[in-house]
Design an enzyme around this catalytic site. Structure first.
Site, PDB file in Angstrom:
ATOM      1  N   LYS A  72       0.645  -1.115  -0.037  1.00 51.31           N
ATOM      2  CA  LYS A  72       0.015   0.027  -0.066  1.00 51.31           C
ATOM      3  C   LYS A  72       0.690   1.227   0.160  1.00 51.31           C
ATOM      4  O   LYS A  72       1.959   1.230   0.436  1.00 51.31           O
ATOM      5  CB  LYS A  72      -1.015   0.018   1.391  1.00 51.31           C
ATOM      6  CG  LYS A  72      -2.299   0.832   0.959  1.00 51.31           C
ATOM      7  CD  LYS A  72      -3.194   0.027   0.354  1.00 51.31           C
ATOM      8  CE  LYS A  72      -4.417   0.857  -0.046  1.00 51.31           C
ATOM      9  NZ  LYS A  72      -5.528   0.057  -0.469  1.00 51.31           N
TER      10      LYS A  72
HETATM   11  P1  NAD Z   1     -13.113   7.213  -2.986  1.00 47.80           P
HETATM   12  O1  NAD Z   1     -12.091   8.463  -2.849  1.00 47.80           O
HETATM   13  O2  NAD Z   1     -13.653   7.139  -4.500  1.00 47.80           O
HETATM   14  O3  NAD Z   1     -14.323   7.700  -2.043  1.00 47.80           O
HETATM   15  C1  NAD Z   1     -14.330   7.862  -0.747  1.00 47.80           C
HETATM   16  C2  NAD Z   1     -15.753   8.205  -0.252  1.00 47.80           C
HETATM   17  O4  NAD Z   1     -15.579   8.127   1.129  1.00 47.80           O
HETATM   18  C3  NAD Z   1     -16.308   9.454  -0.535  1.00 47.80           C
HETATM   19  O5  NAD Z   1     -17.686   9.680  -1.122  1.00 47.80           O
HETATM   20  C4  NAD Z   1     -16.144  10.491   0.758  1.00 47.80           C
HETATM   21  O6  NAD Z   1     -16.864  11.556   0.686  1.00 47.80           O
HETATM   22  C5  NAD Z   1     -16.429   9.242   1.575  1.00 47.80           C
HETATM   23  N1  NAD Z   1     -15.797   9.554   3.068  1.00 47.80           N
HETATM   24  C6  NAD Z   1     -14.424   9.861   3.366  1.00 47.80           C
HETATM   25  N2  NAD Z   1     -14.146  10.308   4.724  1.00 47.80           N
HETATM   26  C7  NAD Z   1     -15.449   9.923   5.244  1.00 47.80           C
HETATM   27  C8  NAD Z   1     -16.260   9.995   6.551  1.00 47.80           C
HETATM   28  N3  NAD Z   1     -15.385  10.679   7.460  1.00 47.80           N
HETATM   29  N4  NAD Z   1     -17.568   9.947   6.627  1.00 47.80           N
HETATM   30  C9  NAD Z   1     -18.166   9.615   5.563  1.00 47.80           C
HETATM   31  N5  NAD Z   1     -17.953   9.562   4.289  1.00 47.80           N
HETATM   32  C10 NAD Z   1     -16.402   9.567   4.022  1.00 47.80           C
HETATM   33  O7  NAD Z   1     -12.633   6.031  -2.498  1.00 47.80           O
HETATM   34  P2  NAD Z   1     -12.814   4.453  -2.715  1.00 47.80           P
HETATM   35  O8  NAD Z   1     -11.995   4.109  -3.559  1.00 47.80           O
HETATM   36  O9  NAD Z   1     -14.416   4.302  -2.907  1.00 47.80           O
HETATM   37  O10 NAD Z   1     -12.600   3.592  -1.299  1.00 47.80           O
HETATM   38  C11 NAD Z   1     -13.474   3.828  -0.120  1.00 47.80           C
HETATM   39  C12 NAD Z   1     -12.988   2.397   0.810  1.00 47.80           C
HETATM   40  O11 NAD Z   1     -13.089   1.493  -0.143  1.00 47.80           O
HETATM   41  C13 NAD Z   1     -11.518   2.627   1.077  1.00 47.80           C
HETATM   42  O12 NAD Z   1     -11.432   2.090   2.363  1.00 47.80           O
HETATM   43  C14 NAD Z   1     -10.838   1.826   0.293  1.00 47.80           C
HETATM   44  O13 NAD Z   1      -9.796   1.394   0.837  1.00 47.80           O
HETATM   45  C15 NAD Z   1     -11.660   0.869  -0.191  1.00 47.80           C
HETATM   46  N6  NAD Z   1     -11.560  -0.032  -1.162  1.00 47.80           N
HETATM   47  C16 NAD Z   1     -11.616   0.643  -2.431  1.00 47.80           C
HETATM   48  C17 NAD Z   1     -11.322   0.076  -3.549  1.00 47.80           C
HETATM   49  C18 NAD Z   1     -11.195   0.570  -5.042  1.00 47.80           C
HETATM   50  O14 NAD Z   1     -10.939  -0.191  -6.033  1.00 47.80           O
HETATM   51  N7  NAD Z   1     -11.386   1.737  -5.328  1.00 47.80           N
HETATM   52  C19 NAD Z   1     -10.901  -1.472  -3.477  1.00 47.80           C
HETATM   53  C20 NAD Z   1     -10.805  -2.128  -2.380  1.00 47.80           C
HETATM   54  C21 NAD Z   1     -11.232  -1.283  -1.330  1.00 47.80           C
END
Ligand code: NAD
Length: 422
Positions: free
Chosen positions: A112
């Site tokens: 990461k």
């Molecule tokens: P992103 O940046 O596209 O979206 C993040 C979202 O979370 C946004 O809508 C933001 O407003 C919201 N957010 C952030 N802090 C917040 C809070 N304190 N309270 C409420 N909402 C909040 O990110 P993403 O890629 O969708 O990732 C989200 C989660 O999914 C993370 O934990 C990430 O590690 C996990 N994840 C993502 C992927 C991927 O392919 N993108 C894969 C596996 C896991």
């Protein structure tokens, strides 16, 4: 007096990741020397990134890349840009990537990266310069057969394009396989942008069959409305589930009769948040997490279901799209209350699985269409779910411990068969 909140030390994501590992290691009766090897990251790089800002000033950002383990293949994991990023969060996310790639049995290790910055307050050109400087600093330890970054919170396909270009310009040849989650025009895979949510849908479908819940008409609450959360809202709605609440950093909205995710996505594109969208009333993220629903999808950050609110969670299934949303104390409470927690290392593994497909296509010069990608993804997610359920039954443990036992066993086996160098 009963504890109602965890201490800051107990909420440290890396301490949590290690605790989860210790549980699996104990249940597997793992040799203590092997435990010591698998309990720590193999490599960490800390970098300082001087970046020229648009006003001519120079700002120095701090960044990290952690390779937790590469016994089963090249290290693999996303890059997060976040103002509250810490080395321990990156370590935890790298550990979870290791267990995730092993759970779905794709031939990668776990890594990461992160940069402490606030992308919402930076211009696109500032972000590009910072990303390229970060890519340049971590370049000695990344590469298609070494360590392959991907998007995570506040990074996207454009970020990956800049990293790939910086890498290619430095090594002097094209190297599509150095990152995944790229734009399709430069070797990204069909289906990658929605893969995390689609993989989540596939495992939720399997869990619903076991719990005899019909996904059609099931109520769904989603915290986090980015790549994972917004896509999940759309895909679950396509299956006729009812999206009754959505939340992002600014707050949450609810409508018991259902929210149209497409309208929410369009509203967020215009206004930067779902809060205020027509046809839904405002409430808080805390209320969202404890509202009555069939499926709760945390899709934002770590530590949102804790000792503080676990007793109040009313969902029947918690499907972890986010990494690390549930603390170990909360896990115990939810298990005791009969709430099924589909753990992050399985539930959100669709992203890394299609990242693996992207890497395979890049290495082999192939281009699969979206139907082929989705069919392959479904096969892997359903198989991993079944293997987790078998392991749970064999060891009489909840889903997270089941997935961890499966994963740790695979990484331990790889480590043992490779032997100790020198
Ligand atoms: P992103 O940046 O596209 O979206 C993040 C979202 O979370 C946004 O809508 C933001 O407003 C919201 N957010 C952030 N802090 C917040 C809070 N304190 N309270 C409420 N909402 C909040 O990110 P993403 O890629 O969708 O990732 C989200 C989660 O999914 C993370 O934990 C990430 O590690 C996990 N994840 C993502 C992927 C991927 O392919 N993108 C894969 C596996 C896991």
């Amino acid at each position: 007096m009963a504890r109602t909140v965890e201490s800051a030390a107990a909420l440290n994501p890396f301490a949590i990741a290690q605790l989860q590992f210790d549980t699996a290691a104990r249940l597997l009766n793992l040799d203590s020397r092997l435990r010591a090897v698998l309990r720590e990251p193999v490599r960490e790089l800390h970098v300082s990134l001087p970046v020229r800002m648009d006003d001519g000033d120079v700002k120095v950002f701090k960044g990290f890349r952690v390779q937790y383990n590469d016994a089963r293949g090249p290290a693999k994991g996303g890059i997060r840009f976040h103002p509250e990023e810490t080395i321990d969060t990156v370590r935890a996310l790298a550990a979870w990537m290791t267990w995730k790639t092993a759970t779905v049995n794709v031939p990668f290790g776990g890594a990461k990266g992160g940069v402490i910055c606030d992308p919402k307050r930076m211009s696109k050109s500032e972000l590009e310069r910072m990303t390229r400087r970060y890519a340049s600093e971590i370049l000695p330890i990344i590469g298609p057969s070494m360590d392959i970054p991907a998007p995570d919170v506040y990074t996207d396909a454009q970020t990956m394009a800049w990293i790939m270009d910086t890498y290619a310009m430095t090594v002097g040849h094209s190297a599509h396989g150095v990152v995944t989650g790229k734009p399709v025009s430069i070797g990204g895979s069909a289906g990658r942008s929605e893969a995390t949510a689609r993989g989540l849908l596939y495992v939720v479908e399997e869990a619903c069959k076991l719990k005899k819940i019909s996904l059609r008409g099931a109520s769904v609450a989603i915290q986090g409305f980015g790549n994972a959360g917004a896509t999940a809202a759309r895909l679950f709605a396509e299956k006729k589930a009812k999206i009754i609440a959505l939340g992002d950093t600014r707050g949450a909205v609810t409508n018991p009769r259902g929210i149209d995710p497409i309208k929410a996505i369009r509203y967020k594109e215009r206004s930067g948040t779902v809060v205020g969208m027509p046809g839904a009333s405002r409430f808080s993220n805390d209320e969202l997490l404890t509202m009555k629903c069939d499926i709760l999808i945390p899709a934002a950050l770590e530590n949102v279901i804790t000792l503080h609110n676990a007793e109040a969670v009313k969902a029947r299934i918690v499907a972890e799209a986010a990494n690390g949303p549930t603390t170990p104390h909360a896990d115990e409470i939810l298990a005791r209350r009969g709430i099924t927690v589909l753990p992050d290392i399985l539930a959100n593994a669709g992203g890394v699985t299609v990242s693996y497909f992207e890497w395979v296509q890049n290495q082999e010069g192939l281009m699969w269409d979206v139907d082929e990608v989705n069919a392959r993804l479904q096969k892997i997610m359903v198989r991993a779910f079944m293997e987790m359920v078998d392991t749970m039954r064999k060891h009489h443990v909840p889903p997270r411990a089941g997935a961890m036992i499966l994963a740790v066993n695979r990484v331990a086996e790889a480590t043992l068969v490779r032997g100790l160098f020198p």
